[in-house]
Design a protein around this motif. Sequence first.
Motif, PDB file in Angstrom:
ATOM      1  N   ALA A   1       0.824  -1.219   0.000  1.00  0.00           N
ATOM      2  CA  ALA A   1       0.000   0.000   0.000  1.00  0.00           C
ATOM      3  C   ALA A   1       0.857   1.268   0.000  1.00  0.00           C
ATOM      4  O   ALA A   1       0.555   2.225  -0.725  1.00  0.00           O
ATOM      5  N   ALA A   2       1.953   1.268   0.783  1.00  0.00           N
ATOM      6  CA  ALA A   2       2.795   2.468   0.868  1.00  0.00           C
ATOM      7  C   ALA A   2       3.450   2.765  -0.480  1.00  0.00           C
ATOM      8  O   ALA A   2       3.520   3.924  -0.915  1.00  0.00           O
TER       9      ALA A   2
ATOM     10  N   LEU B   1       2.310   1.810  -3.431  1.00  0.00           N
ATOM     11  CA  LEU B   1       1.264   2.244  -4.365  1.00  0.00           C
ATOM     12  C   LEU B   1       0.931   3.718  -4.143  1.00  0.00           C
ATOM     13  O   LEU B   1       0.740   4.475  -5.091  1.00  0.00           O
ATOM     14  N   TRP B   2       0.875   4.094  -2.866  1.00  0.00           N
ATOM     15  CA  TRP B   2       0.559   5.481  -2.521  1.00  0.00           C
ATOM     16  C   TRP B   2       1.613   6.422  -3.116  1.00  0.00           C
ATOM     17  O   TRP B   2       1.275   7.426  -3.760  1.00  0.00           O
TER      18      TRP B   2
END
Lengths: 165, 85
Positions: B37-38, B40-41
């Motif tokens: 997630a990090a 992708l962010w």
Amino acid sequence: MGRLDEAAFAAFHARTSRALRAYVYRVVGNASDADDIVQEAFLRMLRADVPADGEEHLRRYLYRVASNLMVDRWRHRTHEQGEDVMPELTSAPPRYEDDAAVAKVFAELKPRDRALLWLAYVEGESHEEIASSLGVGRRGVKVMLFRARRRLRDLLQSRGLLVNS
Amino acid sequence: MTEWFDLNEVDENAIATFMSRVANLRTPKPETRTPDAAQLWCKAKLIARWEAERRAQRPLDFMQPIEIAGGLVAAGVLLYLSFLA
């Protein structure tokens, strides 16, 4: 209506990525393509800056993006190769008990049918929710889903797999 | 849950049974290391910044050939006038 911040996105990703990947993998039938599509769907959702007004709204948006990406990919492949690239069933009739056979029979359906059936039966979505996930009209979903179920029934029948549990 | 229509109960049960088997099929692990997630962010933020830069650059890119063409025309006119003089 707030925007998604990094922490909220991380929590959302943790809750949805596994189910989304299972859905995409089962529809496209290829782990590598599924990974690409899941990644691209999350990126597009972030870039679209969707208002974070409820997880369900975000989830629905994510599934819609992923579904569109799957259709695009399938069309591209079909156009490139001039034929349906979904896996073919082997000549020997599969046994119902066999997981690989179940996967093969499911793979024989059209991608759109697989998506519809997955969302309806596995995700337990209503017609309205499926329409939102796939970005199509609610009325159209009813008809498409009925046809998908009928095609699956015919397929199970032709493989001698139409057994009542 | 979706409301069904038109298929008989036997067919419906068979489809539901089959789909429950499909739902329980094992999904293979990612073939490559997929971004968390990090990552992708960060990637989404980077792409958004590049897009913003491209948007800002677009009018300049559009004007550049016009400026060059204008310069060439002006040079041509000056050259013509110098021949006349």
